[in-house]
Enzyme design. Structure first.
Site, PDB file in Angstrom:
ATOM      1  N   ASN A  10       0.859  -1.183   0.000  1.00 29.91           N
ATOM      2  CA  ASN A  10       0.000   0.000   0.000  1.00 29.91           C
ATOM      3  C   ASN A  10       0.897   1.236   0.000  1.00 29.91           C
ATOM      4  O   ASN A  10       1.509   1.563   1.014  1.00 29.91           O
ATOM      5  CB  ASN A  10      -0.894  -0.031   1.258  1.00 29.91           C
ATOM      6  CG  ASN A  10      -1.737   1.226   1.396  1.00 29.91           C
ATOM      7  OD1 ASN A  10      -1.788   2.063   0.498  1.00 29.91           O
ATOM      8  ND2 ASN A  10      -2.401   1.353   2.548  1.00 29.91           N
ATOM      9  N   TRP A  11       0.970   1.887  -1.163  1.00 32.58           N
ATOM     10  CA  TRP A  11       1.891   3.028  -1.293  1.00 32.58           C
ATOM     11  C   TRP A  11       1.357   4.293  -0.645  1.00 32.58           C
ATOM     12  O   TRP A  11       2.072   5.296  -0.547  1.00 32.58           O
ATOM     13  CB  TRP A  11       2.170   3.304  -2.778  1.00 32.58           C
ATOM     14  CG  TRP A  11       2.963   2.229  -3.456  1.00 32.58           C
ATOM     15  CD1 TRP A  11       3.363   1.017  -2.924  1.00 32.58           C
ATOM     16  CD2 TRP A  11       3.453   2.237  -4.799  1.00 32.58           C
ATOM     17  NE1 TRP A  11       4.059   0.285  -3.855  1.00 32.58           N
ATOM     18  CE2 TRP A  11       4.130   1.017  -5.014  1.00 32.58           C
ATOM     19  CE3 TRP A  11       3.376   3.159  -5.839  1.00 32.58           C
ATOM     20  CZ2 TRP A  11       4.735   0.704  -6.238  1.00 32.58           C
ATOM     21  CZ3 TRP A  11       3.981   2.856  -7.060  1.00 32.58           C
ATOM     22  CH2 TRP A  11       4.652   1.631  -7.236  1.00 32.58           C
ATOM     23  N   HIS A  97      -9.449   0.798   5.419  1.00 33.68           N
ATOM     24  CA  HIS A  97      -8.123   1.066   6.000  1.00 33.68           C
ATOM     25  C   HIS A  97      -8.271   2.056   7.164  1.00 33.68           C
ATOM     26  O   HIS A  97      -9.079   2.987   7.099  1.00 33.68           O
ATOM     27  CB  HIS A  97      -7.188   1.641   4.930  1.00 33.68           C
ATOM     28  CG  HIS A  97      -5.763   1.664   5.396  1.00 33.68           C
ATOM     29  ND1 HIS A  97      -5.287   2.641   6.247  1.00 33.68           N
ATOM     30  CD2 HIS A  97      -4.732   0.811   5.172  1.00 33.68           C
ATOM     31  CE1 HIS A  97      -4.009   2.389   6.513  1.00 33.68           C
ATOM     32  NE2 HIS A  97      -3.651   1.296   5.874  1.00 33.68           N
ATOM     33  N   GLU A 169      -4.872  -5.071  10.700  1.00 33.05           N
ATOM     34  CA  GLU A 169      -3.863  -4.022  10.839  1.00 33.05           C
ATOM     35  C   GLU A 169      -4.067  -3.298  12.170  1.00 33.05           C
ATOM     36  O   GLU A 169      -4.847  -2.333  12.237  1.00 33.05           O
ATOM     37  CB  GLU A 169      -3.985  -3.019   9.688  1.00 33.05           C
ATOM     38  CG  GLU A 169      -3.748  -3.641   8.327  1.00 33.05           C
ATOM     39  CD  GLU A 169      -3.288  -2.608   7.298  1.00 33.05           C
ATOM     40  OE1 GLU A 169      -2.135  -2.713   6.857  1.00 33.05           O
ATOM     41  OE2 GLU A 169      -4.053  -1.703   6.963  1.00 33.05           O
ATOM     42  N   GLY A 175       2.805   2.308  10.748  1.00 38.54           N
ATOM     43  CA  GLY A 175       3.721   3.437  10.589  1.00 38.54           C
ATOM     44  C   GLY A 175       4.466   3.814  11.857  1.00 38.54           C
ATOM     45  O   GLY A 175       5.082   4.874  11.923  1.00 38.54           O
ATOM     46  N   SER A 215       3.841  -2.112  10.264  1.00 37.04           N
ATOM     47  CA  SER A 215       5.300  -2.157  10.411  1.00 37.04           C
ATOM     48  C   SER A 215       5.902  -3.528  10.086  1.00 37.04           C
ATOM     49  O   SER A 215       6.878  -3.952  10.707  1.00 37.04           O
ATOM     50  CB  SER A 215       5.718  -1.700  11.811  1.00 37.04           C
ATOM     51  OG  SER A 215       5.319  -0.357  12.020  1.00 37.04           O
ATOM     52  N   GLY A 237       5.149   1.422   4.582  1.00 37.00           N
ATOM     53  CA  GLY A 237       6.457   2.042   4.385  1.00 37.00           C
ATOM     54  C   GLY A 237       7.451   1.182   3.612  1.00 37.00           C
ATOM     55  O   GLY A 237       8.108   1.671   2.678  1.00 37.00           O
TER      56      GLY A 237
HETATM   57  P1  13P Z   1       3.262   0.383   7.634  1.00 32.66           P
HETATM   58  O1  13P Z   1       3.794  -0.896   7.032  1.00 32.66           O
HETATM   59  O2  13P Z   1       3.963   1.608   7.147  1.00 32.66           O
HETATM   60  O3  13P Z   1       3.159   0.287   9.119  1.00 32.66           O
HETATM   61  O4  13P Z   1       1.755   0.550   7.087  1.00 32.66           O
HETATM   62  C1  13P Z   1       0.893  -0.536   7.157  1.00 32.66           C
HETATM   63  C2  13P Z   1      -0.337  -0.206   6.408  1.00 32.66           C
HETATM   64  O5  13P Z   1      -1.067   0.707   6.756  1.00 32.66           O
HETATM   65  C3  13P Z   1      -0.618  -0.984   5.199  1.00 32.66           C
HETATM   66  O6  13P Z   1      -1.901  -0.728   4.716  1.00 32.66           O
END
Ligand code: 13P
Length: 252
Positions: A10-11, A97, A169, A175, A215, A237
């Site tokens: 997910n960019w 999300h 998630e 993040g 993460s 990320g």
């Molecule tokens: P991170 O991998 O940056 O924690 O983000 C996870 C995310 O929100 C994927 O949709």
């Protein structure tokens, strides 16, 4: 036959067109040999068509959108419909999300409509959910996840669920650099299967892909993916660095 192995990137709101195309081409090169892993990337809306064109002949590599409108068409300035996504070659869409729920105040009712529109347009939905830090600290994480799943999924049939993936998630891990431990991820994923089994059937519960997100990176992916009920990852990320993303793809 075992369940699928899936790595999704997910960019979010990152990259410009050139960066997006470079990133895709590097990921393509670095992940070619892992044809047993289903790869999905979620670039920003504006690059979906270019991204899809650049992947045209690539095996097990799909494009998805980060969101879609709950409306099918009409006077909704700035919105993007599921039909539009389908018409540029998208195969997947993220719904629910935590950033959409938090920053854009998306409600369960909206999520239901988004899923209905997505399925009508032959998109596979990756339905995202997960508890906040306070809920985890207060021991309410199972209750929260159960509610998030039940409120939305009870509106769909088992055959519709067959076209959906789930992504756990935990919001405290998104993040933040703080990842759920493999034990925490496994415990929740097993619990999610139990809920699906109660709402639908044990066959569906066993077959539904459940991704972990929060993460997940090149260092911890192998341990997370080795959990019995974790079918792969939804990566934020670390999906923006081709080398890291490819390492994650190689982590099964
Ligand atoms: P991170 O991998 O940056 O924690 O983000 C996870 C995310 O929100 C994927 O949709």
């Amino acid at each position: 036959m075992g369940r699928k192995k899936i790595v999704a990137g997910n960019w979010k709101m990152n990259t410009n067109l050139n960066e997006a195309l470079d990133l895709i081409s590097e990921i393509k090169k670095g992940s070619e040999q892992f044809y047993g892993v289903e790869k999905i990337i979620f670039p920003p809306f504006t690059f979906l068509k270019n991204a899809n064109d650049s992947l045209a002949t690539t095996t097990a590599f799909f494009i998805g959108a980060q969101n879609c409108s709950e409306h099918s068409k009409g006077a909704f300035t700035g919105e993007v419909s599921a039909e539009m996504l389908s018409s540029v070659g998208c195969k997947f869409v993220l719904v629910g999300h935590s950033e959409r729920r938090t920053f854009f105040k998306e409600s369960d009712e909206q999520l239901i409509l988004k899923i209905q529109n997505a399925l009508k347009n032959n998109l596979h939905v990756i339905f995202c959910f997960g508890e906040q830090l306070e809920e985890r600290k207060g021991g309410k994480h199972f209750e929260t996840v159960k509610k998030q799943l039940e409120n939305v999924l009870k509106n769909f049939s088992e055959s519709e669920l067959n076209k959906m993936y789930l992504a756990y998630e935990p919001v405290w891990a998104i993040g933040t650099g703080e990842t759920a431990t493999p034990q925490q991820a496994q415990e929740m994923h097993a619990y999610i299967r139990k809920i699906i089994s109660e709402l639908f059937s044990s066959a569906l519960a066993q077959n539904t892909p459940i991704l972990y997100g929060g993460s997940c990176n090149a260092q911890n992916a192998r341990e997370l993916f080795s959990c019995a009920d974790v079918d792969g990852g939804l990566i934020g990320g670390a999906s923006l660095k081709a080398a890291d993303f490819c390492k994650i793809i190689a982590s099964f």
